[in-house]
Structures are given as structure tokens and as C-alpha cells.
Scaffold this motif. Sequence first.
Motif, PDB file in Angstrom:
ATOM      1  N   THR A 181      36.006  29.433  37.432  1.00 39.92           N
ATOM      2  CA  THR A 181      36.681  28.316  36.744  1.00 39.92           C
ATOM      3  C   THR A 181      36.298  27.006  37.431  1.00 39.92           C
ATOM      4  O   THR A 181      36.061  25.995  36.773  1.00 39.92           O
ATOM      5  CB  THR A 181      38.211  28.528  36.764  1.00 39.92           C
ATOM      6  N   ILE A 182      36.229  27.054  38.732  1.00 37.15           N
ATOM      7  CA  ILE A 182      35.686  25.944  39.523  1.00 37.15           C
ATOM      8  C   ILE A 182      34.606  26.520  40.428  1.00 37.15           C
ATOM      9  O   ILE A 182      34.833  27.545  41.076  1.00 37.15           O
ATOM     10  CB  ILE A 182      36.782  25.279  40.383  1.00 37.15           C
ATOM     11  N   ILE A 183      33.437  25.904  40.446  1.00 37.65           N
ATOM     12  CA  ILE A 183      32.413  26.276  41.431  1.00 37.65           C
ATOM     13  C   ILE A 183      32.341  25.147  42.446  1.00 37.65           C
ATOM     14  O   ILE A 183      31.885  24.041  42.141  1.00 37.65           O
ATOM     15  CB  ILE A 183      31.038  26.502  40.778  1.00 37.65           C
ATOM     16  N   PRO A 184      32.831  25.390  43.658  1.00 40.68           N
ATOM     17  CA  PRO A 184      32.829  24.327  44.661  1.00 40.68           C
ATOM     18  C   PRO A 184      31.484  24.213  45.377  1.00 40.68           C
ATOM     19  O   PRO A 184      30.845  25.213  45.688  1.00 40.68           O
ATOM     20  CB  PRO A 184      33.924  24.761  45.632  1.00 40.68           C
ATOM     21  N   ILE A 185      31.094  22.981  45.608  1.00 46.30           N
ATOM     22  CA  ILE A 185      29.893  22.661  46.386  1.00 46.30           C
ATOM     23  C   ILE A 185      30.363  21.914  47.632  1.00 46.30           C
ATOM     24  O   ILE A 185      31.140  20.959  47.515  1.00 46.30           O
ATOM     25  CB  ILE A 185      28.951  21.721  45.596  1.00 46.30           C
ATOM     26  N   THR A 186      29.908  22.317  48.786  1.00 51.30           N
ATOM     27  CA  THR A 186      30.202  21.545  50.002  1.00 51.30           C
ATOM     28  C   THR A 186      28.891  20.967  50.526  1.00 51.30           C
ATOM     29  O   THR A 186      27.821  21.441  50.163  1.00 51.30           O
ATOM     30  CB  THR A 186      30.853  22.393  51.112  1.00 51.30           C
ATOM     31  N   SER A 187      28.988  19.972  51.373  1.00 52.84           N
ATOM     32  CA  SER A 187      27.748  19.436  51.952  1.00 52.84           C
ATOM     33  C   SER A 187      28.008  18.745  53.279  1.00 52.84           C
ATOM     34  O   SER A 187      29.022  18.073  53.461  1.00 52.84           O
ATOM     35  CB  SER A 187      27.084  18.458  50.979  1.00 52.84           C
ATOM     36  N   THR A 188      27.086  18.968  54.193  1.00 48.15           N
ATOM     37  CA  THR A 188      27.047  18.235  55.467  1.00 48.15           C
ATOM     38  C   THR A 188      25.696  18.544  56.112  1.00 48.15           C
ATOM     39  O   THR A 188      24.861  19.231  55.522  1.00 48.15           O
ATOM     40  CB  THR A 188      28.225  18.605  56.399  1.00 48.15           C
ATOM     41  N   PHE A 189      25.457  18.024  57.310  1.00 51.33           N
ATOM     42  CA  PHE A 189      24.238  18.391  58.032  1.00 51.33           C
ATOM     43  C   PHE A 189      24.298  19.892  58.336  1.00 51.33           C
ATOM     44  O   PHE A 189      25.371  20.429  58.635  1.00 51.33           O
ATOM     45  CB  PHE A 189      24.140  17.639  59.362  1.00 51.33           C
ATOM     46  N   PHE A 190      23.133  20.528  58.340  1.00 50.24           N
ATOM     47  CA  PHE A 190      23.117  21.965  58.619  1.00 50.24           C
ATOM     48  C   PHE A 190      23.809  22.260  59.948  1.00 50.24           C
ATOM     49  O   PHE A 190      24.594  23.209  60.059  1.00 50.24           O
ATOM     50  CB  PHE A 190      21.668  22.471  58.628  1.00 50.24           C
ATOM     51  N   MET A 191      23.555  21.424  60.952  1.00 47.49           N
ATOM     52  CA  MET A 191      24.127  21.689  62.276  1.00 47.49           C
ATOM     53  C   MET A 191      25.651  21.831  62.196  1.00 47.49           C
ATOM     54  O   MET A 191      26.238  22.627  62.921  1.00 47.49           O
ATOM     55  CB  MET A 191      23.770  20.540  63.226  1.00 47.49           C
ATOM     56  N   PHE A 192      26.266  21.074  61.289  1.00 49.91           N
ATOM     57  CA  PHE A 192      27.727  21.073  61.295  1.00 49.91           C
ATOM     58  C   PHE A 192      28.332  22.160  60.425  1.00 49.91           C
ATOM     59  O   PHE A 192      29.553  22.311  60.366  1.00 49.91           O
ATOM     60  CB  PHE A 192      28.246  19.656  61.065  1.00 49.91           C
ATOM     61  N   TYR A 193      27.463  22.971  59.824  1.00 53.06           N
ATOM     62  CA  TYR A 193      27.967  24.226  59.263  1.00 53.06           C
ATOM     63  C   TYR A 193      28.315  25.212  60.374  1.00 53.06           C
ATOM     64  O   TYR A 193      28.857  26.278  60.100  1.00 53.06           O
ATOM     65  CB  TYR A 193      26.984  24.822  58.252  1.00 53.06           C
ATOM     66  N   LEU A 194      28.023  24.843  61.604  1.00 55.97           N
ATOM     67  CA  LEU A 194      28.549  25.658  62.704  1.00 55.97           C
ATOM     68  C   LEU A 194      30.055  25.389  62.873  1.00 55.97           C
ATOM     69  O   LEU A 194      30.821  26.307  63.165  1.00 55.97           O
ATOM     70  CB  LEU A 194      27.783  25.376  63.997  1.00 55.97           C
ATOM     71  N   TYR A 195      30.466  24.154  62.675  1.00 58.62           N
ATOM     72  CA  TYR A 195      31.907  23.857  62.673  1.00 58.62           C
ATOM     73  C   TYR A 195      32.604  24.628  61.542  1.00 58.62           C
ATOM     74  O   TYR A 195      33.744  25.066  61.682  1.00 58.62           O
ATOM     75  CB  TYR A 195      32.149  22.358  62.444  1.00 58.62           C
ATOM     76  N   ALA A 196      31.932  24.741  60.421  1.00 61.37           N
ATOM     77  CA  ALA A 196      32.541  25.342  59.234  1.00 61.37           C
ATOM     78  C   ALA A 196      32.372  26.853  59.199  1.00 61.37           C
ATOM     79  O   ALA A 196      32.917  27.525  58.316  1.00 61.37           O
ATOM     80  CB  ALA A 196      31.903  24.735  57.978  1.00 61.37           C
ATOM     81  N   ALA A 197      31.639  27.406  60.151  1.00 60.76           N
ATOM     82  CA  ALA A 197      31.188  28.793  60.052  1.00 60.76           C
ATOM     83  C   ALA A 197      32.297  29.821  59.819  1.00 60.76           C
ATOM     84  O   ALA A 197      32.120  30.746  59.017  1.00 60.76           O
ATOM     85  CB  ALA A 197      30.350  29.162  61.283  1.00 60.76           C
ATOM     86  N   PRO A 198      33.454  29.705  60.494  1.00 57.57           N
ATOM     87  CA  PRO A 198      34.470  30.745  60.254  1.00 57.57           C
ATOM     88  C   PRO A 198      34.910  30.790  58.792  1.00 57.57           C
ATOM     89  O   PRO A 198      35.182  31.857  58.258  1.00 57.57           O
ATOM     90  CB  PRO A 198      35.623  30.318  61.173  1.00 57.57           C
ATOM     91  N   ALA A 199      34.961  29.638  58.143  1.00 59.33           N
ATOM     92  CA  ALA A 199      35.361  29.605  56.738  1.00 59.33           C
ATOM     93  C   ALA A 199      34.205  30.033  55.833  1.00 59.33           C
ATOM     94  O   ALA A 199      34.418  30.729  54.834  1.00 59.33           O
ATOM     95  CB  ALA A 199      35.849  28.210  56.362  1.00 59.33           C
ATOM     96  N   VAL A 200      33.008  29.633  56.181  1.00 58.13           N
ATOM     97  CA  VAL A 200      31.846  30.087  55.399  1.00 58.13           C
ATOM     98  C   VAL A 200      31.800  31.610  55.431  1.00 58.13           C
ATOM     99  O   VAL A 200      31.564  32.275  54.416  1.00 58.13           O
ATOM    100  CB  VAL A 200      30.537  29.490  55.954  1.00 58.13           C
ATOM    101  N   ARG A 201      32.036  32.163  56.621  1.00 59.43           N
ATOM    102  CA  ARG A 201      32.062  33.629  56.751  1.00 59.43           C
ATOM    103  C   ARG A 201      33.125  34.248  55.847  1.00 59.43           C
ATOM    104  O   ARG A 201      32.887  35.274  55.203  1.00 59.43           O
ATOM    105  CB  ARG A 201      32.350  34.009  58.203  1.00 59.43           C
ATOM    106  N   MET A 202      34.305  33.651  55.815  1.00 58.76           N
ATOM    107  CA  MET A 202      35.372  34.213  54.973  1.00 58.76           C
ATOM    108  C   MET A 202      34.957  34.190  53.504  1.00 58.76           C
ATOM    109  O   MET A 202      35.300  35.091  52.742  1.00 58.76           O
ATOM    110  CB  MET A 202      36.677  33.445  55.183  1.00 58.76           C
ATOM    111  N   GLY A 203      34.209  33.188  53.109  1.00 56.67           N
ATOM    112  CA  GLY A 203      33.688  33.156  51.742  1.00 56.67           C
ATOM    113  C   GLY A 203      32.711  34.291  51.491  1.00 56.67           C
ATOM    114  O   GLY A 203      32.731  34.934  50.436  1.00 56.67           O
ATOM    115  N   ALA A 204      31.867  34.548  52.482  1.00 58.14           N
ATOM    116  CA  ALA A 204      30.894  35.637  52.345  1.00 58.14           C
ATOM    117  C   ALA A 204      31.615  36.981  52.287  1.00 58.14           C
ATOM    118  O   ALA A 204      31.279  37.848  51.463  1.00 58.14           O
ATOM    119  CB  ALA A 204      29.907  35.599  53.511  1.00 58.14           C
TER     120      ALA A 204
END
Lengths: 730, 730
Positions: A480-503
Motif C-alpha cells: 500500500t506504501i512502498i517506502p524509500i529511504t536515503s542517506t550516504f552508504f556509510m550511514f546505513y551502518l547507523y540504520a543497520a539494525p532496522a534494515v536487518r529487521m526489514g530483511a
Amino acid sequence: MTDVQMQDANGDANGSTAYGKAAVNGLLKEESKPAAPKQTNKEDLQLVLQSFRLLIADLCQQFGMGHPGGAIGMAAFGVALWKYTMRYAPHSPDWFNRDRFILSNGHTCLFQYANLYLSGYKAMTWEQLLSYHSERPDSLCPGHPEIEHEGIELTTGPLGQGISNAVGLAIATKHLAATFNRPGYEVVNNHTWCSIGDACLQEGVGCEALSYAGHLKLNNLTVIYDNNQITCDGSVDLTNTEDVNKKVEACGWEVIDVMDGVNDIEGIVAALEKGRDPNRTKPLFINVRSIIGVGSAVAGQAVSHGAPLGKDNVAAMKKAYGWDTEKVFHIPDKVKNFYADIPARGEKHVQEWNDLLARYNNEHPDLSKTFKDRMAGNLPDNWASMIPSSFPSDPTPSRKSNNMVVGKIFAECPTFMVGTADLTPSVNMTWPSYEIFNPPDLKPISGKQGSYKGRYIHYGIREHVMAAIANGLAAYSPRTIIPITSTFFMFYLYAAPAVRMGALQKLKVIHVATHDSIGAGEDGPTHQPVELAALYRAMPNMEYIRPGDSEEVAGAWKRAIEYEGGPTMISVSRQAIPQLSGLTSRDGVARGAYVLREEKVADVTLISAGAELSFARDVAAVLEREHKLKARVVSFPCYKLFREQPLSYQRSVLRRNEGIPAVVIEPYVSLGWERWADAGVNMKGFGHSLPGKYIYQHFGFETGVMAGRVGDFVREFEGGKVGRGDFVEL
Amino acid sequence: MTDVQMQDANGDANGSTAYGKAAVNGLLKEESKPAAPKQTNKEDLQLVLQSFRLLIADLCQQFGMGHPGGAIGMAAFGVALWKYTMRYAPHSPDWFNRDRFILSNGHTCLFQYANLYLSGYKAMTWEQLLSYHSERPDSLCPGHPEIEHEGIELTTGPLGQGISNAVGLAIATKHLAATFNRPGYEVVNNHTWCSIGDACLQEGVGCEALSYAGHLKLNNLTVIYDNNQITCDGSVDLTNTEDVNKKVEACGWEVIDVMDGVNDIEGIVAALEKGRDPNRTKPLFINVRSIIGVGSAVAGQAVSHGAPLGKDNVAAMKKAYGWDTEKVFHIPDKVKNFYADIPARGEKHVQEWNDLLARYNNEHPDLSKTFKDRMAGNLPDNWASMIPSSFPSDPTPSRKSNNMVVGKIFAECPTFMVGTADLTPSVNMTWPSYEIFNPPDLKPISGKQGSYKGRYIHYGIREHVMAAIANGLAAYSPRTIIPITSTFFMFYLYAAPAVRMGALQKLKVIHVATHDSIGAGEDGPTHQPVELAALYRAMPNMEYIRPGDSEEVAGAWKRAIEYEGGPTMISVSRQAIPQLSGLTSRDGVARGAYVLREEKVADVTLISAGAELSFARDVAAVLEREHKLKARVVSFPCYKLFREQPLSYQRSVLRRNEGIPAVVIEPYVSLGWERWADAGVNMKGFGHSLPGKYIYQHFGFETGVMAGRVGDFVREFEGGKVGRGDFVEL
């Protein structure tokens, strides 16, 4: 507080109760309104609470494992939520407009499982409830709530994630309501309820969630703080003495205290009803004082958190309640009856909503059609044709290629909600007429005024909660909603625990990672993610794609929008990179790797990806001209997609089985590439601060230097000095 | 505010100024006290500010790159800090008791570089300052401050890290002061100053830092908030409208506002002096209203953040200031003179401290000797002998082996400060007489009262700031404090950005990661880190070690304590694992991998590590008994250590060059192992919630099943059906 007083309290605030207000909009008639707690006598409510607590205690005792204390302490607000407050339908668990409940303190999962059982979810049978911590791999009662199961909105457990997901769910409601509701037709108006413990208030991502939800004025979000002042190490004041209410208020929340969270069901219900009050302008934080493991000998102690209470303690609890100490897993008929009306009430909610939808369809037929498409997760049939069939041939930063590829899709397909962690000028994810998602009354000092209809989200410098909110947006209802996020690749390390939960949850979220490899240049090693690709290449369900030019960027997005097995990360360059027109192929991306330049009789296969794909092409030319070596070239944008190809295809691309050595060129560390290559021109340590035009040279990524190293390696390989199995770092 | 009023303001609060107080303790005599701003006339101060701003503007203009706006906006508090407030010695940059300054908004690095130059740091020559964003790889002016360079305490840039490091530095001071100071002898009393921007307040790790520093009552920490209300995307209110002062107060800080951060040097100095007031009981947060890019045409706008102001804008600035618009990189003599006294003043600080230390040595000779040892980073000579020479032979969780190995070292070597993110009962990192690091007046509801002498840190459920604080503790002075952190391995993903910063800076931090592989069992896939090892195995400088039994745990700790090139992560099991006595070797761990069981003529090499090391041994036995295959067994606890061995050693361990295939057994995904093995029994996706005794079986890690798969693979490999280069997931 009596029932009448409760009604008055609500009435004082807004002229009508939340239920009254909803009824005006045709959503709830009298028959689907739950009985208020007052209508059940106090003794019976006590029996319900006792029964719940003992059920939890017995469930942990059964296999000598589990987290009893929190669930036991939360008994009263379980009753308040499932019996008196939430609008949901156990027999239609996926009802679109249901209230969402998130257990952010996921280790207390028994709290949720027991409530799902009691309120009549069909999948949660008695047998299933008893399978908690058994040997059954198909148990619906795993150690933390999992999204796959009826009645569970999102998988929780890692602390701070659930409250962030809840913010995403509440944003989804706000956005869909602003988009589709019309006067008299509130087709989307569900509430999001989220329980948290002390941990979610301490975790950074939880703090980000509180701050951003307050900013957004999400008045459709209620957080229930199970304030038992106990964590694993003991009392919370060992490590946290902040003034929680004041802090949450400073973040823009309204705060209500409930002083007796153990027994005061009426008080909790009154507070929860405040949550649903549509005239509130802030999210609501209910600070409920509870007692972990209440009623047991270890009440109020950390030991009741993560281990069964003990046989004698449980027997003593039963005795104190006047129960038969020999009986286990006993639920008195009175308690069963107490919950018996819930499924039918739920079906009435659904029926009323269906009726509303039918009238909405008559009154607003076009909008209704769009709404149904969105509920069904349909994109416009022609979305793929909005991707250009070709691109300019001049060097282009692939972060700009992104916008060429999806700018039109974002503009025309309202399914996409696009956000950034404060890098709008860098990530190029806007489109000409974009509207910001923000409270409509917010007038920012700079920038545009937004509304809840807006689809561009300024997440702030909060990468972690950005990804966790995206998970909530994606989980509201599939596609119903497809979310797009964006930042520098390096800072997907900050986001990693949540990215993992998505996976883990196979959620459809697309992460746009710019400034990859070492091209961040002068920003230096703190911004050069030399080792991070290894994490995302290793992460199950995640498709980490490094496209090599605009054509491959098109392939990456096509695949990402079609992929239903989890998140995608599209990893792009800061700097302009050559376009390999005529060589690259969007269809090739979907196979993970493909041949860019073939040589029938070859000395070496050069592999590269992303911003450095042209390096392989250039090195091949120098190898032929100066080293008399024939080089094949392979573009390799995605490990996972290539791993999923049959061995025959893999061999046709790499031809290592023919004895041809493969060398990878990529300015990340080599880890991971050893599967596909025999040697690598890779980074051996962290990066360095040097402007883009010097950084590649500094680390030996000059065509001539690389060709020399590859040439030496090929001769050593052919001479048998190094062999397959001795991966060589060139 | 006049100078006299400033003194009064300080005097009102505590009866003496901060400087006066320090002087009582023999630290500062009149001659080393800096002149107050009043003694310089207003016009000259304006000239200093103008000169600073134009220097920054010119530096960004030079190569058309850089972050000018923030540094320009911060000019006044640069003067306040370097000229009037901080106690430091440019010619003795490593003076032990120096004030520490951390630039948490690291992209404004020019602010720091220019101040280092002006205050007379020898390494920061004029030529070096001008090398900012040049092609020089040896520039001391990289895009973010880096620890390797004189006057820089820690590398910053990733937002929220610096403020967390600053908390670590302030903890270090508190702890060393509590341990070594005696009445009249404040041998450690430096202050930590930290500047932040809006980002550090939004990032979760920054929120964790604020909360925990407030709890700890770190009155030796002052945060200066460069409140310019601008981030990359525009005005802060696009994304954050919280009441910052109220939030920070709720976290236990004292807050002072400075309304004119652009010009009011006196006001800033007065606020900073409050920071040093030893009678304060809280950390201090100074909210300084500033203007990004002040004085330029883009003042107050996001565009001044990350790109040069533009030639015309800079010329207009110079014109408005009445400067020669043609001159670039001009620093008037008056400005040079203004800073000229700083090096000499610094040397006086050092001399006074040396004198104090000499008297301390006379009065407290034993303590003085210990203090000198700590300053030199010496551990007791006999530390290694505190590790037992052998261990019990019954199955032991390696998280318990940890304590057997280092319990005595932690108890007896005060260098170690050990902490956990709220998992004391799980990680086993305490020792019998441990004392908690907490404010001495804190009386927690449960648990022991602590003091600043305590060496056990309850970080709370704040993994990220735990690792970032550990970096600060390690950076205070090399090996004076060796910080240990601990949590479940899975939650080192929350901490990963800070762990990475430790690796980048080669900081000596030891991370204890328990509950690794899939042994977390019933906690389920959210707690089973199947892909995380890939990140830490790929991370430069990081030694990620998975020891296979107590003997290998001993080897892991011996290596970790000796290793000076970066952090170590010791990854251990939740569950009891067999002891491979007589096979395993602590010296083997130091080589990364070694042969556990040799076979002269072998069909296969089995590789394993950590909790599953015994699986390889057991599979080897079944292969021989039931499949007539001879298997060698290799223990492989650490990639990095093995990669650093000569090829000859690597070949002697793996013998793949002899044509023997290698198969790895590890319940992580295979990524990374393909370098060392031809096939793997690995996880192919996320884990599952099942109790420990069922989880391995569920994923096919039963001895017989594994032996069957390995046997099949060996026959396919020998028959040429699959070859080297076709990594096979069994």
C-alpha cells in the motif's frame, strides 16, 4: 473513576467521546462499542487478571524457559486494550482499518500471545499457546512476536525497534487518511498502540522515534510505558535517572500518568480513550506504574524478567489467589465468557467499515477505485514504462542516474513515500512537485510547508529510525506504501539494525545508499564504507545492488520494485562515472552478474561493479595492449541475484571451471569476493581523506598500476606459483 | 557583562572562581591565568573574529571544496575556548592533564584546524593549514578531524560519536581523579569540552550520551551547542521542533543560554567558566545561538554548510569588514599577537603540574608510582600469569570461560574498566569485589551503591553509546584505561558505528560478544546473528575471534590484551560447549587458524570455529567410521590473524594446494569462508526460535547429517562434478 466520570472526562476535553465522534462518521454503532469496565464487577475483573498472570507463569514453568515478569505485570493494560479499547477483529485479522498494536518490549511476547488466544484469534489455538518454547518448529509462539503470525503486526525484540515501527504505522494512517478520507467518510482512521519498557526509552533509536513522532504531531499514536523500573541488571536507577515525563513532553508528547497499573483497569481505559480523542494534537504517552512479576515472591525484582518464577513461587501465587495449587493452565469459565463477545464485536467493526466503504464508493467512485488499488498493493500497470529506455552518454554520478530512472515514477505513483536523513541536496530523491510530509500547521523557517498528504519525508539526522519507520510503513499493509529511504552508504551502518529487521520480515523497503566505495573523497575514512558491503551482501533476503552506470541503475530499480522477498539497497556513486552504453544491460542486473566483454580464449576474467565498473574495461584494454593478455570483463552488481542463478549460468559468466583466473577490482575490502575470484585489487584497510580526483590514485586504482598487478598475477597463476585457493590481494 | 561581573557571577555560585579553586590545589598560579576578554578592546576582538571567518572562507575557496558555514558561525566560541578558557599546552600537546576538546560536529573541522594553527601547535604550520582539501596525502587537515594529528583527541565526523566520546573522556577524568587525587593534590582535574550541532541532538547515540552523562552527574563535561538551526535540508524545524533545553534538563543537565553566539565572547567565556565550576553537580549544556556562515550573503542558509561561499560572496564579506578584497589568507599582526601568549601559558600549565606531581610523589610515593605506571600504560608484569594454565574438562559455555580466564586480571589490574549494556547476569563479566562506577551519592533501589572509583559500568540498554564511550576511555591516554564492553553479539550491530570508529582509530577496546551463532535458541532470529560476523571479519584493524573452548578463550584474551592495532571482539557462546582438551591451543589462536587433527593422506579438511568447533571433530570421526573418508580438522578462530600469516603457514594449515578440498562448518552464512573453503555447512537464511537443544538439529547441524553432506561433496569434488571455484553450500 466511575464509568460516568470517564465519559465526562472525555466529554470535557472535546465535546464528545472518541467513540461518539467515530460514530458520527458512520464507523461505530452502539452494538460494536465494548462494555466499559464498570459493567463487570471488580471481583470478576480480579479473576481475569489472576487467570492471566497464572497462565503466563504456567507457560514459563512448562519447559523451564521464558520471560514471565513483564507479561504478568502488564496484565491490566492487556485487559484494557484487548477487551475495552482496541478496534480489531480476531476473525478478520487483516482488516485494513484495524487498530495496530506493537509490542516494542517484545520479550514479553507471552503477553501478546495470551491476549490473542483469549480474544479469539483462530490460529492461536490452545494447543498453539502451549507450544511456547516447545520443540515445535511451527509454533506460533516464538521467543519474540513474529510478523508471519495472525494478529502480529511486526516482528519485535531488538529494543527500540517496535516503537519506531509504530511511528511508521501511525504515519501510514495519517497519510492514507489525508489522501483518501472525505467529510463523513473516514475510511482510514485506525489508531496505533505501542507498549514499551524502560529499554525503548534508553535505546537511541527509541529516542529518535519519540523526537520525530512529537514533531509530526501524530495524535493517532499512543505509547503505553510499562514502567516497572526493572531491567536485567536491577533497578533502572542504576543507569537511568532522567525525568522521563519531562523528556517526552519536551519532545512534543502529551503525558498521562496511571499510578496503579497493576489493578486499575478503569484508569487505564480512561487514559487509553484519551489516546483516541481526535481533538488531541500530540501523540500520547501513558506512564503506567506496574510491578514486574506482580503477585509472585519475586515481584519487583530483576530475576522475574528472564527466567520462570519457580514451581514453589507459582504454587504460592495460586494459593494467595485462593486457586487450586494443583491445577495448571486453568482458565475459569467466567474468564472465557468475559472475552467471548470479542470476535463478534470485531466482525461488526468490519461490517460497519464495509458498509461505509460501499457508500464511499457511491459518493467518490474514482477515489474509491484508487483506494482499492492501494489496498490491493497494485502499482499502475505502466510503471515500468516510466523508466527511460536510454540515457545520456556523458559521465553521470549514479546518484543522479537514480533520479533519471525513478523521478517520473515517484511523481506519478503515489505508492512511494520517499525520505532522507537530512541529505536532500546530496541524494537527489525529490521530484519537481514534491510535497513534504509534515503537520499541515507547521510553517518552517525555511523550506516548504507540508501536509499529511505529502510523500517526501525529512527524517532529520536520524538514520536508524528512518529505516525502522520505513519498516512500519511497509508493514501497514503489503505494498500500500512502498517506502524509500536515503542517506550516504556509510550511514546505513547507523540504520543497520532496522534494515536487518526489514530483511528478516521480508518487508518491501528500498534503501538508496549514495557516496559508496571511496568516492566520498575528501570526507575521508569516516565516510568511506570499505567494509560495509560485506554486511549487506551477507544479509539474508537483502538485495544489495551496485549498478555500474545509468543503464544498470535502471535495472536495479526495476528489480527492486518487482522484488517481493525483502528490502533492496541500491548503492550509488557521488562522482560522475563513465556510461558503458552498449555494454551494460538492465536485464543483466537481474541475473546478478553478466559478461560485459567476452574473449573466446582468455587469460583472465576481470570482475567489477558499481562506480568502478569502467576500471575493469580500461584495465582489459591495457592488458591487451601492453601485456599481451586477453581479458574478459564481467559486471557483477549483486551477489544474491547471482547466487540464485543455476551453476551452468554462473560458470558461463565466470568460466573459472575452464581454468581462467578471475580478478576483482573494487575499492572495498576483498571479503566476499573470494567466492568469485582468485585475486583482487581491493582496499586493505580504511580509506583516506583526499579529493575525488586523487583518492583512487592514492590507493593504486590507476589503470596502468592495476593492469601491471593483474598481469603479474596472471603470470604467477599460469606458472603455478599461486593457485586456486590462495586468494591473492594485489 | 564586565569582567568584574563575571567574577562575581562565579563567586556567587560557589564562593570562588573555578580558577581560584584550582589555584588552591596548586594547579594554577596567577601567571598562567589567561587575560579575560575585557582586557582586549572590542574592536580588536572584532578583528580577531573577522580574521577567523575570512580565513575559513578563503580555505574553502582555495580548492572549491569544504564546509565553511559552521566554522564561520562558531568563530566567537573558538576564541572563548582557545584564548580564554581551555587549559592546554600547544607545545606539549600530549600533556596528561590537558583539557580535552572534541569537535562532535566534525565537518566543521576547519574551526579546529584554524584554532590549532592560531594557538601555536607546532605541527599545524601555515603550509599545513593551507593543505586542506589539497592533493597532499600527508595533510594534517583532512575532511574531518583525525586522532593521529597533534591537538586532535579523537576522530569525529559520523554524527553523535564525538559527544559520546566526550562522555568517555569525562568518565576517564572522574575515575582517575577519584582513584589518584588526594587532598591538596588534584593530579587529574582536566575538563572536557565538546561542541555539537543540531545533528548530535537528533542522532540516537547522541541522545543516549546525554541521558547517561546526566545520570552520571559528569560535572567535568561541558557541551557547547552551536545552535544555528540549519542542517543540510534547511531549517531544523522541518524535522525537529522539540524543546531542546527542556529535554536536556530532563536528562539531568544544567542549561545556560547564550543569545548572541556570534559576537558575545564575554558572555560565552562567562558560560564556559560555569562549566569549570567544581561545585556544579551536573554536566553543563550551553545553548549558543549562532548564525551559520555569518557575515556572508548566504548567512543563515543551508547552502553555506557544505560548499564554498563563492568568490563574490567572500569578496563582499571582506568589503563589508573594510578589508582589502584582493588579499587572501591574510592574518593581521594584531590577530597574531592576540594569540601569541598561548604556547608560553601552556608550558606554565605543564610546569605547574609537573611541580605538583613532584610534591605528590614525595607525599604519596606508592600512589605516585601507580599513577606513573598508569600514565605510561603499563600493566602489571605478571598479568599473563593470572590466566589459568588449564581449565575444567566438562562442557562450559564460553561466556563462562571468559570469566575463568580474565576474572582475576579484572580484579587485580585497575587498568580495566568493564561494562555491559544491561546484561550483567548474561555476560559474566563481574568479579567478586567489583565496584560500580556511579555518582557516589546515588542510592539505587536495587543493587550496590557505587563511586567514581568503581570500574564496573552499567551502561544501560544503550549499546551504541557504550562502544562510543569506550572509545573515549581508550583515547584519554594510551592504555591508561583499557575499556571492556559486553552485550549479545547481535546487539553489536546497534553499536557497530562506534565499534568501527574504534577500529579506524586503532583504539584498544575489547568487546565481549556473547550468545553468538544460533545458540541463542528460543530467543529466535532477532537474536541470532547469522550475518554479523561478516561485518567484523571485514572491518580493518578489528580482530574478531571466535574461540572454540576455554583454552582458546585464554588465547583470545592473551592476544586481545597484547594487541595494539585496534579493537578486539571476543565472540562466545551462550550454551555449554565441549572442551577439546589436548587438541586446542592458546598459541594457535594467535595464528588465526591451526591444525587440530592431522591426517597425512586426507580426503578433506574440515574447518570450524567457536561454539561449533567440536562439530568438525565429531563429523571427522563419522566420516572415517561410516564413509571411509579421512578428514583433517582445523580450528579457525580469527580471519585477520590467519591472513597475516605467511602463505607457507596458511598452506600447511589448509593444504588446499595439495588438492584436498576444505569444508567449513559454521552456523553463520558462508560469506567470507569462500576464501578458505570449497564448500560449507552454513546458514542459508535467518535463524528460528527453538530451544537450544533443537535449533542445531532444525538447521541440519547434526553430526550424521553433516557427515553425509560432506561425504557427498567429497565424492563430487573427487569426481570433478564440482571444482575449486564452485563454492558449494551444503
